[in-house]
Enzyme design. Structure first.
Site, mmCIF file in Angstrom:
data_model
loop_
_atom_site.group_PDB
_atom_site.id
_atom_site.type_symbol
_atom_site.label_atom_id
_atom_site.label_comp_id
_atom_site.label_asym_id
_atom_site.label_seq_id
_atom_site.Cartn_x
_atom_site.Cartn_y
_atom_site.Cartn_z
ATOM 1 N N HIS A 26 0.732 -1.118 0.108
ATOM 2 C CA HIS A 26 -0.351 0.302 -0.368
ATOM 3 C C HIS A 26 0.902 0.947 -0.148
ATOM 4 O O HIS A 26 0.672 2.424 -1.097
ATOM 5 C CB HIS A 26 -0.645 -0.261 0.928
ATOM 6 C CG HIS A 26 -2.058 1.386 1.148
ATOM 7 N ND1 HIS A 26 -3.170 0.998 0.576
ATOM 8 C CD2 HIS A 26 -1.569 2.444 1.740
ATOM 9 C CE1 HIS A 26 -3.747 2.525 1.121
ATOM 10 N NE2 HIS A 26 -2.790 3.339 1.540
ATOM 11 N N GLU A 27 2.274 1.362 0.919
ATOM 12 C CA GLU A 27 2.919 2.865 1.214
ATOM 13 C C GLU A 27 3.564 2.504 -0.126
ATOM 14 O O GLU A 27 4.105 3.862 -0.782
ATOM 15 C CB GLU A 27 3.383 2.006 2.825
ATOM 16 C CG GLU A 27 2.406 2.654 3.515
ATOM 17 C CD GLU A 27 1.154 3.258 3.850
ATOM 18 O OE1 GLU A 27 1.689 4.671 3.263
ATOM 19 O OE2 GLU A 27 0.320 3.578 4.563
ATOM 20 N N HIS A 44 1.939 4.586 -3.340
ATOM 21 C CA HIS A 44 2.434 6.399 -2.472
ATOM 22 C C HIS A 44 3.718 6.286 -2.616
ATOM 23 O O HIS A 44 3.785 7.094 -3.382
ATOM 24 C CB HIS A 44 1.746 6.485 -1.141
ATOM 25 C CG HIS A 44 0.170 6.041 -0.788
ATOM 26 N ND1 HIS A 44 -1.122 6.227 -1.341
ATOM 27 C CD2 HIS A 44 -0.053 5.680 0.761
ATOM 28 C CE1 HIS A 44 -1.565 6.145 -1.026
ATOM 29 N NE2 HIS A 44 -1.283 5.988 0.025
#
Length: 352
Positions: A17-18, A21
């Site tokens: 997920h990170e 980003h």
């Protein structure tokens, strides 16, 4: 081993997920100050280039800290080209959306792996036939194999079951293989009440048979496996969204909501069943994480995207005062949800 599997599952989901980003921020030339798995004090940290990479003490998520996230901050002229708040709206939106997107991509990848290495599929071979039910009346016997229904070839039990459930009261032409002999029978599935996965009462067709414990391992090539991965991800995403809606409609009990404790328990249990089960579980949780983050709640990715939608309409960023109040409300809601999830987890442990 089960606890290790749970930690690995949770860590991978947060990392992916990170990473979404992070990679999009880097692609758009944003200065990324920190990339952390976990919150709170750092346990391990190392700086490469301009970014500090950390593993932090509280393993309940992670974050990517970008320079200039506060649009009201005073940014030096020479740093504006690297500040998140000074990037075009579409770039900021893509950076925020990339986290949930990467979780969905991970789910596709994981389901593809399962399909490449083999999925056990139940064969359409009859074990028991219930007296008084349509199959018994039509003469179906234990050991019969369903070949086709209304001209549709049947390879697996789920295919057969799906057609029968959708056609209560309709005469079906069913071809069976009994030894070396092929027979054609006509069966009318009985209209019956059943429960769907959300616990709702539905009307389905049943003929009164159970399957033999006969499986075949089905493997797909790379392209077909990826296609199946997309199909399964879409199916689980749709079911998850419907499930969330039904929680708000009070169709699904709110005590079904689980937190990290439940995730760790389920990861441990699925790891003990087998690697395929663990991979499938990870894919489902990854989809849930993506959808949760896309909810239009301030402090979540979906909340940021909502502010960007407003910004696109009013042609200016939402004021910091409004965002601060909204973030306080969003954080309160999120903490309340986490507390409720923890409460449900503890109640489950005490009742087991």
């Amino acid at each position: 081993m089960g606890i290790i599997a749970a930690v690995v599952v949770f860590g991978i989901l947060v990392f992916v997920h990170e990473l979404g980003h992070f990679l999009f921020a880097k692609y758009f030339k944003v200065y990324v100050e920190k990339f952390s798995i976990g919150f709170g004090p750092s346990i391990v940290s190392k700086k490469y280039g301009e970014t500090e990479y950390l593993i932090s003490a509280v393993p309940l998520g992670g974050y990517v800290k970008m320079y200039g996230e506060d649009p009201s901050a005073d940014i030096p002229e020479e740093m504006k080209k690297k500040a998140f708040s000074h990037k075009p709206l579409y770039q900021r939106s893509l950076i925020v959306f990339a986290g949930p997107l990467f979780n969905l991509i991970l789910a596709v990848f994981l389901f593809a792996i399962i399909n490449m290495f083999g999925m056990p599929m139940l064969l359409p071979v009859i074990d028991k036939v219930q007296e008084g039910m349509p199959a018994f009346e039509a003469g179906i016997k234990s050991g019969d194999k369903i070949v086709s229904i209304d001209g549709i070839d049947i390879k697996y039990w789920d295919e057969m079951s799906g057609i029968i459930k959708k056609n209560p009261g309709k005469t079906l032409e069913i071809k069976i293989l009994r030894g070396s002999e092929q027979l054609t029978l006509h069966i009318v599935p009985k209209l019956s009440k059943s429960k769907n996965i959300f616990g709702e009462e539905v009307r389905v067709g049943l003929i009164g048979v159970t399957p033999k414990d006969e499986f075949v391992t089905v493997r797909y090539n790379l392209l077909d496996a990826i296609s199946k991965g997309f199909e399964k991800t879409y199916e689980v995403t749709k079911l998850t969204i419907v499930g969330i809606v039904k929680i708000f409609q009070k169709v699904v009990p709110a005590d079904n909501i689980g937190g990290p404790i439940m995730i760790f328990q389920m990861a441990k249990e699925t790891a003990q069943i087998g690697i395929n089960s663990l991979i499938a579980f990870m894919a489902v949780i990854s989809i849930n994480l993506a959808i949760l983050n896309l909810l239009p709640v301030p402090v979540l990715d979906g909340g940021h995207l909502f502010f960007y939608m407003v910004e696109a309409v009013i042609r200016r960023p939402v004021s910091m005062k409004v965002r601060e109040y909204a973030n306080m409300v969003g954080l309160a809601l999120l903490l309340a949800l986490m507390a409720f999830a923890f409460y449900n987890d503890i109640v489950r442990i005490l009742h087991n």
